[in-house]
Design a protein around this motif. Sequence first.
Motif, PDB file in Angstrom:
ATOM      1  N   UNK A  29     -19.844 -15.113 -21.815  1.00  0.00           N
ATOM      2  CA  UNK A  29     -20.415 -14.900 -23.154  1.00  0.00           C
ATOM      3  C   UNK A  29     -19.328 -14.584 -24.173  1.00  0.00           C
ATOM      4  N   UNK A  30     -18.360 -13.754 -23.790  1.00  0.00           N
ATOM      5  CA  UNK A  30     -17.254 -13.451 -24.697  1.00  0.00           C
ATOM      6  C   UNK A  30     -16.464 -14.717 -25.022  1.00  0.00           C
ATOM      7  N   UNK A  31     -16.273 -15.576 -24.012  1.00  0.00           N
ATOM      8  CA  UNK A  31     -15.558 -16.832 -24.228  1.00  0.00           C
ATOM      9  C   UNK A  31     -16.297 -17.762 -25.178  1.00  0.00           C
ATOM     10  N   UNK A  32     -17.614 -17.796 -25.065  1.00  0.00           N
ATOM     11  CA  UNK A  32     -18.416 -18.612 -25.977  1.00  0.00           C
ATOM     12  C   UNK A  32     -18.274 -18.126 -27.419  1.00  0.00           C
ATOM     13  N   UNK A  33     -18.342 -16.818 -27.605  1.00  0.00           N
ATOM     14  CA  UNK A  33     -18.183 -16.266 -28.946  1.00  0.00           C
ATOM     15  C   UNK A  33     -16.817 -16.628 -29.527  1.00  0.00           C
ATOM     16  N   UNK A  34     -15.780 -16.528 -28.717  1.00  0.00           N
ATOM     17  CA  UNK A  34     -14.431 -16.862 -29.176  1.00  0.00           C
ATOM     18  C   UNK A  34     -14.350 -18.336 -29.566  1.00  0.00           C
ATOM     19  N   UNK A  35     -14.947 -19.186 -28.729  1.00  0.00           N
ATOM     20  CA  UNK A  35     -14.942 -20.625 -29.005  1.00  0.00           C
ATOM     21  C   UNK A  35     -15.622 -20.926 -30.333  1.00  0.00           C
ATOM     22  N   UNK A  36     -16.795 -20.370 -30.527  1.00  0.00           N
ATOM     23  CA  UNK A  36     -17.555 -20.663 -31.746  1.00  0.00           C
ATOM     24  C   UNK A  36     -16.895 -20.072 -32.990  1.00  0.00           C
ATOM     25  N   UNK A  95     -19.590 -24.022 -36.434  1.00  0.00           N
ATOM     26  CA  UNK A  95     -19.291 -22.789 -37.168  1.00  0.00           C
ATOM     27  C   UNK A  95     -20.346 -22.531 -38.252  1.00  0.00           C
ATOM     28  N   UNK A  96     -21.609 -22.638 -37.841  1.00  0.00           N
ATOM     29  CA  UNK A  96     -22.695 -22.331 -38.761  1.00  0.00           C
ATOM     30  C   UNK A  96     -23.341 -23.536 -39.408  1.00  0.00           C
ATOM     31  N   UNK A  97     -22.841 -24.752 -39.124  1.00  0.00           N
ATOM     32  CA  UNK A  97     -23.403 -25.943 -39.742  1.00  0.00           C
ATOM     33  C   UNK A  97     -24.688 -26.431 -39.111  1.00  0.00           C
ATOM     34  N   UNK A  98     -24.918 -26.097 -37.836  1.00  0.00           N
ATOM     35  CA  UNK A  98     -26.109 -26.582 -37.134  1.00  0.00           C
ATOM     36  C   UNK A  98     -27.310 -25.678 -37.400  1.00  0.00           C
ATOM     37  N   UNK A  99     -28.505 -26.211 -37.091  1.00  0.00           N
ATOM     38  CA  UNK A  99     -29.723 -25.425 -37.263  1.00  0.00           C
ATOM     39  C   UNK A  99     -29.930 -24.476 -36.083  1.00  0.00           C
ATOM     40  N   UNK A 100     -29.631 -24.961 -34.847  1.00  0.00           N
ATOM     41  CA  UNK A 100     -29.869 -24.161 -33.649  1.00  0.00           C
ATOM     42  C   UNK A 100     -28.604 -24.092 -32.793  1.00  0.00           C
ATOM     43  N   UNK A 101     -28.402 -22.936 -32.162  1.00  0.00           N
ATOM     44  CA  UNK A 101     -27.287 -22.741 -31.229  1.00  0.00           C
ATOM     45  C   UNK A 101     -27.861 -22.200 -29.917  1.00  0.00           C
ATOM     46  N   UNK A 102     -27.762 -22.995 -28.862  1.00  0.00           N
ATOM     47  CA  UNK A 102     -28.243 -22.584 -27.547  1.00  0.00           C
ATOM     48  C   UNK A 102     -27.144 -22.863 -26.532  1.00  0.00           C
ATOM     49  N   UNK A 109     -28.421 -12.823 -25.072  1.00  0.00           N
ATOM     50  CA  UNK A 109     -27.588 -13.302 -26.170  1.00  0.00           C
ATOM     51  C   UNK A 109     -26.164 -12.798 -26.012  1.00  0.00           C
ATOM     52  N   UNK A 110     -25.226 -13.589 -26.491  1.00  0.00           N
ATOM     53  CA  UNK A 110     -23.832 -13.171 -26.507  1.00  0.00           C
ATOM     54  C   UNK A 110     -23.668 -12.010 -27.473  1.00  0.00           C
ATOM     55  N   UNK A 111     -22.546 -11.288 -27.439  1.00  0.00           N
ATOM     56  CA  UNK A 111     -22.364 -10.176 -28.383  1.00  0.00           C
ATOM     57  C   UNK A 111     -22.557 -10.572 -29.841  1.00  0.00           C
ATOM     58  N   UNK A 112     -22.299 -11.839 -30.185  1.00  0.00           N
ATOM     59  CA  UNK A 112     -22.468 -12.294 -31.561  1.00  0.00           C
ATOM     60  C   UNK A 112     -23.821 -12.948 -31.818  1.00  0.00           C
ATOM     61  N   UNK A 113     -24.719 -12.879 -30.814  1.00  0.00           N
ATOM     62  CA  UNK A 113     -26.103 -13.258 -31.046  1.00  0.00           C
ATOM     63  C   UNK A 113     -26.528 -14.654 -30.661  1.00  0.00           C
ATOM     64  N   UNK A 114     -25.707 -15.395 -29.912  1.00  0.00           N
ATOM     65  CA  UNK A 114     -26.086 -16.751 -29.508  1.00  0.00           C
ATOM     66  C   UNK A 114     -26.922 -16.710 -28.229  1.00  0.00           C
ATOM     67  N   UNK A 115     -28.048 -17.425 -28.241  1.00  0.00           N
ATOM     68  CA  UNK A 115     -28.949 -17.460 -27.096  1.00  0.00           C
ATOM     69  C   UNK A 115     -28.300 -18.197 -25.927  1.00  0.00           C
TER      70      UNK A 115
END
Length: 376
Positions: free
Chosen positions: A89-96, A124-131, A216-222
């Motif tokens: 999850x931390x890696x996903x947040x870093x990637x995004x 980086x915020x352009x999409x409607x959904x992040x899963x 959810x990741x620490x930054x809120x991604x499902x």
Amino acid sequence: NRLGYPRFSGDRALVAGFMRNGFSAAEARSRIAVGCNWMSMPGLEYTLNDLVKINLVKVLDVALAESEDPASLERNFEGHFKRAVRAAMDGMDFHLAHQYRNEPELMLNLLSHGPIEKGRDVSHGGAMYYNMAIDGAGLAVVADSFGAIEEHVSRDKDLTFAEIKRAVTDNFSGKDGERVRSLLQASGRYGAGGTCADAWAVKLTALLNREIAGQRTPKGYLTIPGWFTWADTVRFGKTCGASPNGRRAGEPISHGANPLPGFRKDGALTAMAAAVASVQPGYGNTAPWQLEVDLGLADDEESVEKLMSIMDGHFSLGGTLINVNVVDARKILEAHADPSKHPDLIVRVTGFTAYFNSLSPEFRDLVVRRLIRQNP
């Protein structure tokens, strides 16, 4: 039409599963198969599906080294798995947070709703959904390992935990190591039906769901759980020591949600279909069934009907995806011995297909072993 790579999606289970994440039926139905094992709403959803894996065999490796009995092994395994999920999850947040600087998603930006309108990269915020999907890898090896320990230490008492741990640590070297390995390999396997390993496979799926589904990741991604290994079957295996199911150090781990080749003597497809259906996480990501079929089946109408019934049955039990490899066993064996004999032979390696002669010897061996052991 004798092509070697059809695939089938279980829409009913996928739609119902994705709705468990809070999406509407219409949104869930709009999701389509995109990659080796993953789904996406075209133009609306950004995912890291098929990219983030947790090697459960390595988790077992680390846990076994710290354990003195079956109870502590289960406890340590769960603890290290939780740490692996947090790291993912931390890696996903870093990637995004940094992907748009490192490698902007130019093609997706052009094909998606939002990036151009918002002036933001789709990552980086352009999409409607992040899963974000997190796949477990090595299910059958770990289920078979826990099952073998339960059978021999707790039930039959013909091995001690210390004997198993010593043999695994020594990579089953020496006469006693081979004796222990022989007993472990004779244990009931995941997929055989009613075994300790079957129960452990379901238990591992529950753990996967508990730590990933709806989280959810620490930054809120499902995050969404799945079982899939992709081409990492070989690479992940090289990083792991021996396993309590009798697997030697460095050997490939198991493929996706499939039982290991030779999981039962008759190789029954009905048993495999039921086993893979029993470990579906159920949140809109897949746990594919990799099905190897000999081309000779196409000449027998009754066999084709039976195969179709088995596939329908798998989906009715909750299956999500079947990746089928239709091949000529004779050609496969000839090409394995000499790849130049059949340069146009195409096989499904995992979710993707490739020319057989373009594969490394290790991957060719994986395809051959799956085919021969599933079609005895």
